[in-house]
Design a protein around this motif. Structure first.
Motif, PDB file in Angstrom:
ATOM      1  N   SER A 152     -91.775 -11.994  66.132  1.00  0.00           N
ATOM      2  CA  SER A 152     -92.837 -12.872  66.603  1.00  0.00           C
ATOM      3  C   SER A 152     -93.574 -12.151  67.718  1.00  0.00           C
ATOM      4  O   SER A 152     -93.227 -11.022  68.056  1.00  0.00           O
ATOM      5  N   ARG A 153     -94.569 -12.816  68.282  1.00  0.00           N
ATOM      6  CA  ARG A 153     -95.370 -12.093  69.275  1.00  0.00           C
ATOM      7  C   ARG A 153     -95.984 -13.056  70.266  1.00  0.00           C
ATOM      8  O   ARG A 153     -96.080 -14.268  70.052  1.00  0.00           O
ATOM      9  N   PHE A 154     -96.418 -12.469  71.388  1.00  0.00           N
ATOM     10  CA  PHE A 154     -97.260 -13.172  72.342  1.00  0.00           C
ATOM     11  C   PHE A 154     -98.527 -12.339  72.415  1.00  0.00           C
ATOM     12  O   PHE A 154     -98.447 -11.114  72.562  1.00  0.00           O
ATOM     13  N   ALA A 155     -99.669 -13.014  72.267  1.00  0.00           N
ATOM     14  CA  ALA A 155    -100.923 -12.264  72.111  1.00  0.00           C
ATOM     15  C   ALA A 155    -102.012 -12.755  73.063  1.00  0.00           C
ATOM     16  O   ALA A 155    -103.023 -13.294  72.635  1.00  0.00           O
ATOM     17  N   PRO A 156    -101.803 -12.594  74.355  1.00  0.00           N
ATOM     18  CA  PRO A 156    -102.783 -13.127  75.304  1.00  0.00           C
ATOM     19  C   PRO A 156    -104.084 -12.329  75.336  1.00  0.00           C
ATOM     20  O   PRO A 156    -104.089 -11.135  75.062  1.00  0.00           O
ATOM     21  N   SER A 157    -105.155 -13.027  75.688  1.00  0.00           N
ATOM     22  CA  SER A 157    -106.436 -12.359  75.942  1.00  0.00           C
ATOM     23  C   SER A 157    -106.510 -12.112  77.444  1.00  0.00           C
ATOM     24  O   SER A 157    -106.329 -13.035  78.224  1.00  0.00           O
ATOM     25  N   PRO A 158    -106.775 -10.887  77.857  1.00  0.00           N
ATOM     26  CA  PRO A 158    -106.758 -10.586  79.299  1.00  0.00           C
ATOM     27  C   PRO A 158    -108.049 -10.984  79.995  1.00  0.00           C
ATOM     28  O   PRO A 158    -108.809 -10.139  80.444  1.00  0.00           O
ATOM     29  N   ASP A 162    -104.506 -25.085  70.484  1.00  0.00           N
ATOM     30  CA  ASP A 162    -105.955 -24.898  70.587  1.00  0.00           C
ATOM     31  C   ASP A 162    -106.433 -23.933  69.496  1.00  0.00           C
ATOM     32  O   ASP A 162    -107.627 -23.802  69.262  1.00  0.00           O
ATOM     33  N   HIS A 163    -105.485 -23.273  68.819  1.00  0.00           N
ATOM     34  CA  HIS A 163    -105.855 -22.355  67.736  1.00  0.00           C
ATOM     35  C   HIS A 163    -105.678 -22.961  66.351  1.00  0.00           C
ATOM     36  O   HIS A 163    -105.937 -22.298  65.359  1.00  0.00           O
ATOM     37  N   ILE A 164    -105.256 -24.224  66.304  1.00  0.00           N
ATOM     38  CA  ILE A 164    -104.891 -24.770  64.985  1.00  0.00           C
ATOM     39  C   ILE A 164    -106.093 -24.833  64.036  1.00  0.00           C
ATOM     40  O   ILE A 164    -105.941 -24.679  62.826  1.00  0.00           O
ATOM     41  N   ILE A 191    -102.029  -7.271  73.528  1.00  0.00           N
ATOM     42  CA  ILE A 191    -103.127  -7.648  74.422  1.00  0.00           C
ATOM     43  C   ILE A 191    -104.404  -7.720  73.588  1.00  0.00           C
ATOM     44  O   ILE A 191    -104.851  -6.712  73.043  1.00  0.00           O
ATOM     45  N   GLU A 192    -104.971  -8.923  73.500  1.00  0.00           N
ATOM     46  CA  GLU A 192    -106.148  -9.130  72.654  1.00  0.00           C
ATOM     47  C   GLU A 192    -107.409  -8.956  73.488  1.00  0.00           C
ATOM     48  O   GLU A 192    -108.001  -9.915  73.978  1.00  0.00           O
ATOM     49  N   ASP A 193    -107.795  -7.693  73.616  1.00  0.00           N
ATOM     50  CA  ASP A 193    -108.850  -7.332  74.569  1.00  0.00           C
ATOM     51  C   ASP A 193    -110.158  -6.928  73.890  1.00  0.00           C
ATOM     52  O   ASP A 193    -110.909  -6.114  74.425  1.00  0.00           O
ATOM     53  N   ILE A 198     -96.343 -18.122  66.772  1.00  0.00           N
ATOM     54  CA  ILE A 198     -96.146 -19.273  67.657  1.00  0.00           C
ATOM     55  C   ILE A 198     -97.250 -19.206  68.699  1.00  0.00           C
ATOM     56  O   ILE A 198     -97.385 -18.202  69.397  1.00  0.00           O
ATOM     57  N   ARG A 199     -98.069 -20.236  68.762  1.00  0.00           N
ATOM     58  CA  ARG A 199     -99.190 -20.203  69.714  1.00  0.00           C
ATOM     59  C   ARG A 199     -99.629 -21.624  70.038  1.00  0.00           C
ATOM     60  O   ARG A 199     -99.159 -22.585  69.442  1.00  0.00           O
ATOM     61  N   GLY A 200    -100.557 -21.725  70.996  1.00  0.00           N
ATOM     62  CA  GLY A 200    -101.039 -23.035  71.421  1.00  0.00           C
ATOM     63  C   GLY A 200    -101.824 -23.727  70.316  1.00  0.00           C
ATOM     64  O   GLY A 200    -102.436 -23.063  69.475  1.00  0.00           O
ATOM     65  N   THR A 212    -109.164  -9.826  63.785  1.00  0.00           N
ATOM     66  CA  THR A 212    -108.183  -8.928  64.417  1.00  0.00           C
ATOM     67  C   THR A 212    -106.787  -9.535  64.396  1.00  0.00           C
ATOM     68  O   THR A 212    -105.801  -8.835  64.182  1.00  0.00           O
ATOM     69  N   VAL A 213    -106.710 -10.843  64.611  1.00  0.00           N
ATOM     70  CA  VAL A 213    -105.394 -11.476  64.687  1.00  0.00           C
ATOM     71  C   VAL A 213    -104.680 -11.389  63.331  1.00  0.00           C
ATOM     72  O   VAL A 213    -103.476 -11.151  63.259  1.00  0.00           O
ATOM     73  N   VAL A 214    -105.457 -11.542  62.254  1.00  0.00           N
ATOM     74  CA  VAL A 214    -104.852 -11.466  60.923  1.00  0.00           C
ATOM     75  C   VAL A 214    -104.403 -10.034  60.618  1.00  0.00           C
ATOM     76  O   VAL A 214    -103.280  -9.797  60.168  1.00  0.00           O
ATOM     77  N   THR A 247    -114.135  -9.721  65.374  1.00  0.00           N
ATOM     78  CA  THR A 247    -113.898 -10.956  66.133  1.00  0.00           C
ATOM     79  C   THR A 247    -112.420 -11.355  66.042  1.00  0.00           C
ATOM     80  O   THR A 247    -111.679 -10.843  65.195  1.00  0.00           O
ATOM     81  N   TYR A 248    -112.057 -12.303  66.888  1.00  0.00           N
ATOM     82  CA  TYR A 248    -110.650 -12.733  67.004  1.00  0.00           C
ATOM     83  C   TYR A 248    -109.972 -13.042  65.662  1.00  0.00           C
ATOM     84  O   TYR A 248    -108.887 -12.535  65.375  1.00  0.00           O
ATOM     85  N   ASN A 249    -110.618 -13.872  64.842  1.00  0.00           N
ATOM     86  CA  ASN A 249    -109.931 -14.311  63.617  1.00  0.00           C
ATOM     87  C   ASN A 249    -109.617 -13.157  62.666  1.00  0.00           C
ATOM     88  O   ASN A 249    -108.663 -13.210  61.912  1.00  0.00           O
TER      89      ASN A 249
HETATM   90  N1  GLU Z   1    -105.535 -14.213  72.081  1.00  0.00           N
HETATM   91  C1  GLU Z   1    -105.411 -15.608  71.827  1.00  0.00           C
HETATM   92  C2  GLU Z   1    -105.409 -16.390  73.116  1.00  0.00           C
HETATM   93  O1  GLU Z   1    -105.118 -15.826  74.144  1.00  0.00           O
HETATM   94  C3  GLU Z   1    -104.119 -15.970  71.128  1.00  0.00           C
HETATM   95  C4  GLU Z   1    -104.171 -15.662  69.715  1.00  0.00           C
HETATM   96  C5  GLU Z   1    -102.984 -16.058  68.922  1.00  0.00           C
HETATM   97  O2  GLU Z   1    -101.898 -16.281  69.477  1.00  0.00           O
HETATM   98  O3  GLU Z   1    -103.166 -16.093  67.712  1.00  0.00           O
HETATM   99  O4  GLU Z   1    -105.688 -17.554  73.081  1.00  0.00           O
END
Ligand code: GLU
Length: 457
Positions: free
Chosen positions: A3-9, A195-197, A39-41, A191-193, A177-179, A173-175
């Motif tokens: 799994s991962r944690f993928a924050p935007s800095p 707000d991304h659903i 790091i989603e930069d 696993i994420r917030g 790169t994340v895939v 864009t995010y959608n």
């Molecule tokens: N980079 C996204 C954020 O910080 C998270 C993306 C994800 O977990 O899919 O909200």
């Protein structure tokens, strides 16, 4: 399992982000999987190095170590370009040159009609060769997935428009790169917030267009402030490092965070090992969790009480430096920590309580001094007895205080209160005989002299 944690800095590590990271970390560790930090930069305007550092510092202070990474999306632009080209070549994506004005008019018209504002596919079949790149979202059918927290979710493709996967300058864009990343990094549980659903069905369509296997999804409910609004700065500190600065122990914060939206019976205190062994995605609450500062303080106090003195000293070192307290100028730190451990809710409070042992002061709390420094006779007598004392121990000091009470026929409080104020400057001190022992004979006598000077002036 991975799994991962993928924050935007784009800011500090937020409490909500830390909770997401903790849940993903705990679930991964439980299955002895690999935890990835990414790091989603790609948003170059909003991403900063300071924020990357803040995220890394926050994760390391919390002790949420990653097994792989940190990976930076800005290092992977070639790979995203390759996938965007592949989608274009396979006619699964297309260039769009619709102007901002056209899109705005379209949005306004749809909104006016009470319809959902979405792109109308105007450039879908134009075979253009420049502009933004849009993904050809399927026009019909349903996207159905089982979210580990929310249950089954089903969205009609008619509600989704053709997502922009590359900006006109070619950046992804995010959608997209994340895939690509979750696939390439072999993430099997996202696993994420929540707000991304709304992004998830779009991402699922991308996975399918690319012929890639889908990960499992778990979307965590938001954290709310005490007023029911989404937790934000207005509710107080929301950055993880602000909690370090305020004197919280990382274990206490993690324990607090794990209970925000997850439970195991009615247990409140969990060691990190227990968090890992007991964690289950199915026990995550569906409803948003409310942040409760008092409970966090209570937990922190419990952790301080039960921590080893060595550990507390380790955690205190940053605070002592930060507050300019030099512990080499007074009693041994471990004795002082032991003395304060029971009465400190935070490490900051502990350092405040320590200052009287390591730092001299030039003034007393004015209000208290006025009230308590009245009788010079008892203070002078105590001073003369304490200056003659050879055996500077708490019990000998206590005996001298008793003798003063007996000789002057006064109650303990009459000398105890002024003595406490003289020693501490602000009246915040525990057992005065122990405090006096720790303050030391020389400092105690000069503080009593200061009290006498106050009365005589
Ligand atoms: N980079 C996204 C954020 O910080 C998270 C993306 C994800 O977990 O899919 O909200």
């Amino acid at each position: 399992m991975k799994s991962r944690f993928a924050p935007s800095p784009t800011g500090y590590l937020h409490i909500g982000g830390a909770r997401t990271a903790l849940f993903a970390w705990a679930w991964t560790k439980k299955q002895q999987g690999q935890f990835v930090l990414r790091i989603e930069d790609t948003d170059r305007e909003r991403s900063t190095q300071a924020s990357v550092d803040a995220i890394l510092d926050g994760m390391s202070w919390l002790g949420l170590a990653h097994d792989e990474g940190p990976f930076y999306q800005t290092d992977r632009f070639d790979r995203y370009k390759e996938i965007i080209k592949q989608l274009l070549d396979d006619d699964k994506a297309y260039y769009c040159e619709c102007s901002k004005e056209r899109l705005q008019t379209l949005r306004d018209e749809l909104t006016e009609k009470g319809e959902k504002a979405k792109y109308d596919g105007c450039c879908r079949d134009k075979k253009l060769t420049s502009g933004v790149v849009r993904f050809k979202n399927p026009l019909t059918g349903l996207v159905v997935f089982d979210d580990a927290v929310k249950g089954q979710i089903s969205i009609n493709n008619q509600e989704l428009d053709d997502l922009i996967i590359a900006r006109s300058d070619g950046t992804p864009t995010y959608n997209l790169t994340v895939v690509v990343d979750d696939h390439d990094m072999e993430i099997d549980t996202v696993i994420r917030g929540d707000d991304h659903i709304n992004n998830t069905p779009r991402q699922i369509n991308l996975y399918q267009a690319l012929g890639w296997e889908l990960p499992k999804f778990a979307h965590l409910p938001m954290i709310l402030g005490s007023d029911g609004a989404r937790l934000s700065k207005r509710h107080g500190a929301v950055s993880v490092m602000a909690y370090r600065d305020e004197g919280f122990l990382p274990e206490a914060l993690l324990n607090y965070l794990v209970r925000l939206g997850w439970s195991h019976g009615d247990q409140e205190i969990f060691s990190l090992d227990e968090i890992v062994s007991l964690f289950e995605l199915k026990n995550i609450n569906k409803a948003p969790a409310s942040f409760n500062q008092e409970k966090l303080i209570w937990l922190n106090q419990e952790y301080i009480k039960s921590a080893s003195v060595e550990y507390l000293i380790e955690q205190l070192s940053w605070h002592l430096d930060h507050q300019g307290v030099d512990s080499s100028t007074g009693p041994e730190l471990n004795v002082v920590v032991k003395h304060l451990q029971e009465r400190s809710k935070t490490l900051v409070e502990m350092v405040d309580g320590m200052k009287m042992f390591y730092q001299d002061f030039t003034e007393f709390d004015e209000k208290l001094a006025k009230k308590q420094f009245k009788d010079s006779e008892s203070i002078a007598l105590l001073m003369s007895k304490l200056s003659a004392l050879n055996d500077w121990t708490a019990s000998a000091i206590k005996d001298q205080i008793k003798q003063v009470c007996d000789e002057l026929d006064i109650g303990f409080g009459k000398i105890g209160q002024p003595f406490r104020l003289a020693l501490s400057g602000n009246g915040n001190a525990g057992n005065i005989d122990i405090v006096a022992q720790l303050v030391g004979q020389k400092r105690t006598l000069s503080r009593l002299q200061m009290a006498l000077d106050y009365i005589n002036n």
